[in-house]
Design a protein around this motif. Structure first.
Motif, short mmCIF file in Angstrom:
data_model
loop_
_atom_site.label_atom_id
_atom_site.label_comp_id
_atom_site.label_asym_id
_atom_site.label_seq_id
_atom_site.Cartn_x
_atom_site.Cartn_y
_atom_site.Cartn_z
N LEU A 59 0.74 -1.29 0.03
CA LEU A 59 0.04 -0.09 -0.15
C LEU A 59 0.93 1.31 0.05
O LEU A 59 0.63 2.34 -0.59
CB LEU A 59 -0.86 0.00 1.15
CG LEU A 59 -1.98 0.94 1.21
CD1 LEU A 59 -2.92 1.01 -0.02
CD2 LEU A 59 -2.83 0.95 2.39
N LYS A 60 2.03 1.09 0.93
CA LYS A 60 3.02 2.43 0.73
C LYS A 60 3.55 2.68 -0.56
O LYS A 60 3.82 3.81 -1.08
CB LYS A 60 4.11 2.21 1.64
CG LYS A 60 3.64 2.55 3.23
CD LYS A 60 4.78 2.24 4.29
CE LYS A 60 4.23 2.51 5.62
NZ LYS A 60 5.25 1.85 6.53
N VAL A 61 4.03 1.54 -1.33
CA VAL A 61 4.51 1.70 -2.61
C VAL A 61 3.36 2.03 -3.74
O VAL A 61 3.66 3.05 -4.23
CB VAL A 61 4.83 0.13 -3.16
CG1 VAL A 61 5.34 0.18 -4.55
CG2 VAL A 61 6.07 -0.22 -2.25
N PHE A 62 2.23 1.87 -3.54
CA PHE A 62 1.16 2.25 -4.45
C PHE A 62 0.87 3.82 -4.12
O PHE A 62 0.96 4.59 -4.96
CB PHE A 62 -0.14 1.58 -4.17
CG PHE A 62 -1.28 2.03 -4.79
CD1 PHE A 62 -1.38 1.79 -6.12
CD2 PHE A 62 -2.38 2.76 -4.13
CE1 PHE A 62 -2.76 2.27 -6.87
CE2 PHE A 62 -3.52 3.17 -5.06
CZ PHE A 62 -3.68 3.01 -6.25
N ILE A 63 0.96 4.23 -2.85
CA ILE A 63 0.69 5.61 -2.54
C ILE A 63 1.73 6.54 -2.97
O ILE A 63 1.67 7.41 -3.51
CB ILE A 63 0.51 5.59 -1.06
CG1 ILE A 63 -0.81 5.23 -0.34
CG2 ILE A 63 0.53 7.20 -0.58
CD1 ILE A 63 -0.98 5.11 0.93
N LYS A 64 2.95 6.02 -2.91
CA LYS A 64 4.35 6.56 -3.42
C LYS A 64 4.35 6.85 -4.98
O LYS A 64 4.51 7.78 -5.37
CB LYS A 64 5.42 5.78 -2.98
CG LYS A 64 6.80 6.43 -3.36
CD LYS A 64 7.41 7.40 -2.38
CE LYS A 64 8.78 7.76 -2.46
NZ LYS A 64 8.88 9.03 -3.35
N ALA A 65 3.96 5.68 -5.65
CA ALA A 65 3.67 5.78 -7.06
C ALA A 65 2.74 6.83 -7.39
O ALA A 65 2.98 7.68 -8.47
CB ALA A 65 3.35 4.35 -7.63
N ILE A 66 1.43 7.00 -6.77
CA ILE A 66 0.55 8.05 -7.18
C ILE A 66 1.20 9.19 -6.84
O ILE A 66 0.91 10.23 -7.67
CB ILE A 66 -0.62 7.67 -6.25
CG1 ILE A 66 -1.68 6.51 -6.75
CG2 ILE A 66 -1.81 8.88 -6.54
CD1 ILE A 66 -1.90 6.16 -8.27
N GLU A 67 1.76 9.54 -5.65
CA GLU A 67 2.41 10.71 -5.35
C GLU A 67 3.51 11.19 -6.26
O GLU A 67 3.61 12.29 -6.43
CB GLU A 67 3.05 10.75 -3.96
CG GLU A 67 1.76 10.87 -2.63
CD GLU A 67 2.50 10.61 -1.51
OE1 GLU A 67 3.85 10.74 -1.09
OE2 GLU A 67 1.69 10.45 -0.42
N ASN A 68 4.09 10.24 -6.89
CA ASN A 68 5.27 10.54 -7.72
C ASN A 68 4.57 11.40 -9.18
O ASN A 68 5.09 12.17 -9.60
CB ASN A 68 5.99 9.35 -8.10
CG ASN A 68 6.97 9.32 -6.93
OD1 ASN A 68 7.15 10.14 -5.94
ND2 ASN A 68 7.67 8.00 -7.05
N VAL A 69 3.27 10.51 -9.59
CA VAL A 69 2.94 11.01 -10.59
C VAL A 69 1.89 12.21 -10.85
O VAL A 69 1.66 13.13 -11.58
CB VAL A 69 1.98 10.01 -11.29
CG1 VAL A 69 1.39 10.39 -12.48
CG2 VAL A 69 3.09 8.89 -11.63
#
Length: 156
Positions: A59-69
């Motif tokens: 979930l942290k990885v997913f949130i980080k991916a969205i934040e990066n984009v």
């Protein structure tokens, strides 16, 4: 006269990760109301991502991916006199999130030759690493806003 704005509904968190962001992403992936298929696609993509990255909390990885984009600025057209100017504006968080999810989905769909789950996992991985076409799209949006900084005084 303009009518009133529709009030925003709260999205129920998804059953597996209990996250409203993942629920929104599932809704973004969904085609023709087939939510079960969209859920399966997203969950399988997250599982593939978990194996690729060897991270316990996906979930942290997913949130980080969205934040990066997620874009910080965008340009909106505004008519002043006879001319239309592109005015840079800050993007509200809900819109930024939906843009990020849409970009990730669209770039995953545009790839060929792999199942959607694999393409989605690849796209999320590249977004997590801050590379790939979705990040390029965000940078393009920021460049456009930066180039039109001169018109920011026309903000409404």
């Amino acid at each position: 006269m303009r009518r009133r704005r529709a009030e925003l509904r709260e999205v129920a968190p998804d059953p597996k990760y209990n996250s409203p962001l993942v629920a929104k992403f599932i809704n973004t992936i969904m085609v023709k109301g087939k939510k079960t298929i969209a859920e399966r696609t997203v969950y399988e993509a997250l599982e593939i991502l978990k194996h690729k990255i060897q991270e316990e909390d996906i979930l942290k990885v997913f949130i980080k991916a969205i934040e990066n984009v997620r874009p910080r600025l965008e340009v909106r057209p505004r008519r002043v006199g006879g001319a239309t100017y592109q005015i840079p504006l800050e993007v509200p968080t809900p819109r930024a999130n939906s843009l990020a999810m849409r970009w990730i989905r669209d770039f995953a769909q545009s790839k060929r030759g792999k199942p959607m789950t694999v393409k989605l996992a690849d796209e999320l991985l590249s977004a997590y690493k801050a590379e790939g076409p979705a990040i390029k799209k965000r940078d393009e949006t920021h460049k456009m806003a930066d180039a039109n900084k001169a018109f920011s005084h026309l903000r409404w």
